[in-house]
Enzyme design. Structure first.
Site, short mmCIF file in Angstrom:
data_model
loop_
_atom_site.label_atom_id
_atom_site.label_comp_id
_atom_site.label_asym_id
_atom_site.label_seq_id
_atom_site.Cartn_x
_atom_site.Cartn_y
_atom_site.Cartn_z
N LYS A 160 -2.87 -1.47 7.76
CA LYS A 160 -4.32 -1.53 7.78
C LYS A 160 -4.79 -2.67 8.68
O LYS A 160 -4.19 -3.73 8.70
CB LYS A 160 -4.84 -1.72 6.36
CG LYS A 160 -6.31 -1.41 6.17
CD LYS A 160 -6.67 -1.45 4.70
CE LYS A 160 -8.12 -1.07 4.49
NZ LYS A 160 -8.49 -1.10 3.05
N ARG A 170 0.86 -1.17 0.00
CA ARG A 170 0.00 0.00 0.00
C ARG A 170 0.90 1.23 0.00
O ARG A 170 2.01 1.20 0.54
CB ARG A 170 -0.90 0.01 1.23
CG ARG A 170 -1.86 -1.19 1.33
CD ARG A 170 -2.71 -1.11 2.59
NE ARG A 170 -3.64 -2.23 2.67
CZ ARG A 170 -3.41 -3.37 3.32
NH1 ARG A 170 -2.25 -3.51 3.96
NH2 ARG A 170 -4.30 -4.33 3.35
N TYR A 184 -9.62 -9.81 -6.61
CA TYR A 184 -8.83 -9.55 -7.80
C TYR A 184 -9.22 -10.44 -8.98
O TYR A 184 -8.93 -10.12 -10.13
CB TYR A 184 -7.34 -9.72 -7.49
CG TYR A 184 -6.78 -8.60 -6.67
CD1 TYR A 184 -6.62 -7.32 -7.21
CD2 TYR A 184 -6.41 -8.79 -5.35
CE1 TYR A 184 -6.12 -6.28 -6.47
CE2 TYR A 184 -5.90 -7.74 -4.58
CZ TYR A 184 -5.76 -6.50 -5.15
OH TYR A 184 -5.27 -5.46 -4.41
N HIS A 199 -2.12 3.65 -6.21
CA HIS A 199 -2.60 2.40 -5.62
C HIS A 199 -2.80 1.32 -6.68
O HIS A 199 -2.81 0.12 -6.36
CB HIS A 199 -3.90 2.64 -4.86
CG HIS A 199 -4.26 1.54 -3.91
ND1 HIS A 199 -3.48 1.24 -2.79
CD2 HIS A 199 -5.27 0.64 -3.90
CE1 HIS A 199 -4.02 0.22 -2.14
NE2 HIS A 199 -5.11 -0.16 -2.79
N ARG A 205 -0.31 -1.52 -6.81
CA ARG A 205 -0.56 -2.67 -5.93
C ARG A 205 -1.53 -3.64 -6.62
O ARG A 205 -1.31 -4.86 -6.61
CB ARG A 205 -1.14 -2.18 -4.61
CG ARG A 205 -1.64 -3.27 -3.64
CD ARG A 205 -2.06 -2.62 -2.33
NE ARG A 205 -2.84 -3.49 -1.47
CZ ARG A 205 -2.33 -4.31 -0.57
NH1 ARG A 205 -1.03 -4.42 -0.46
NH2 ARG A 205 -3.11 -5.04 0.20
N HIS A 221 -3.75 -8.57 3.57
CA HIS A 221 -5.20 -8.58 3.62
C HIS A 221 -5.68 -9.18 4.94
O HIS A 221 -5.00 -10.02 5.54
CB HIS A 221 -5.77 -9.39 2.46
CG HIS A 221 -5.69 -8.67 1.15
ND1 HIS A 221 -5.76 -9.31 -0.07
CD2 HIS A 221 -5.57 -7.34 0.86
CE1 HIS A 221 -5.67 -8.43 -1.05
NE2 HIS A 221 -5.55 -7.23 -0.51
#
Length: 288
Positions: A147, A122, A264, A221, A224, A255
């Site tokens: 995150k 990120r 994805y 972003h 990524r 994640h």
């Protein structure tokens, strides 16, 4: 406070250009619109937050000051098709960084973009890296409380470590005593801010003419997203058991759960087609 210190001088200059000595809510909204257009982005509420803190102080001096209310520019996250960079796109944007001026600044953005492209970090994770977060001997980055409050280790290829080491040596030579322990620093010798990095990246993308026909402009972003989708595409094309590997990719990307990584599969038509074909093939093999 660092972001406010960068944003507020621009807001004050905007007011001065309008000949306005008192801050109003209308002026704050006009400033945001003048800098970002009609679309509310993730940066828009942060601009208003900076003005809100400033006006709360000013209201004790000038009673006519208007303090923007909380939630004035609510931002609702909307899914958008990511822009997928080709190798040529990434090379072009990194080459465009050479136009940014002094070698330390151009090297900062060239290295930051390269790291995002090959590690899938990120943007905030890369910017928050401290020098001590790099294990040079093992070739591993330590991502601290990113995150969801998760920390993780991110192994890198030797070529990436070599590129980071070259940048580290250049930065030490030019800025021997930075004001922050950050790995990526700005021209003020402090940690690079997203509010500065994002428009600079936009400038580089435009200069490189990358994504000029894309429905949505390429973002930092999206590097990524490109990393994750390329990884999955490679696995499908080489016959790898993707279902078994998804947890590893999920951990690498930071994640919260593998379900987030499965998103994805729908982000690229080719990837979705490969996933569907693989599933259909498995279904046929399982039939008696």
């Amino acid at each position: 406070m660092a972001e406010a210190a960068w944003l507020l001088p621009d807001f004050v200059a905007f007011l001065e250009d309008r000949g306005q000595s008192t801050v109003t809510i209308a002026a704050a909204l006009a400033w945001v619109k003048s800098r970002e257009g009609e679309v509310v982005t993730t940066v828009s509420p942060r601009r208003v937050t900076a003005v809100r803190g400033f006006t709360r102080h000013l209201s004790g001096i000038d009673p006519d000051t208007e303090v923007p209310p909380l939630g004035l520019l609510p931002y609702r996250q909307r899914w958008r098709q990511p822009f997928l960079y080709s190798d040529a796109d990434i090379a072009a944007v990194m080459a465009a960084a050479e136009t940014l001026g002094p070698p330390p600044r151009s090297a900062t953005y060239r290295t930051l973009i390269g790291l995002l492209a090959v590690a899938g970090l990120r943007v905030g994770e890369a910017i928050n890296l401290d020098r001590d977060d790099i294990d040079w001997s093992e070739g591993v980055l330590r991502i601290r409380e990113s995150k969801f409050g998760k920390s993780r280790l991110v192994p890198l290829q030797p070529t990436t470590i070599n590129a980071l080491r070259e940048f580290d040596a250049l930065r030490d030579e030019v800025v021997p005593q930075p004001k922050d322990p950050a790995f990526f620093i700005s021209r003020t010798a402090r940690r690079l801010l997203y509010a500065v990095a994002s428009p600079t990246f936009r400038q580089l993308v435009d200069a490189a003419r990358v994504g000029i026909d894309a429905p949505h402009p390429p973002r930092l972003h999206d590097l990524r997203h490109t990393f994750a989708i390329r990884t999955l595409l490679t696995w499908y094309r080489t016959g790898t058991n993707v279902q078994a590997k998804i947890p590893s990719l999920s951990t690498y990307l930071g994640h919260r759960e593998p379900a987030s990584t499965y998103w994805y599969l729908s982000a690229a038509p080719e990837l979705l087609a490969l996933a569907a074909a693989r599933r259909e093939g498995i279904g046929k093999a399982a039939r008696p």
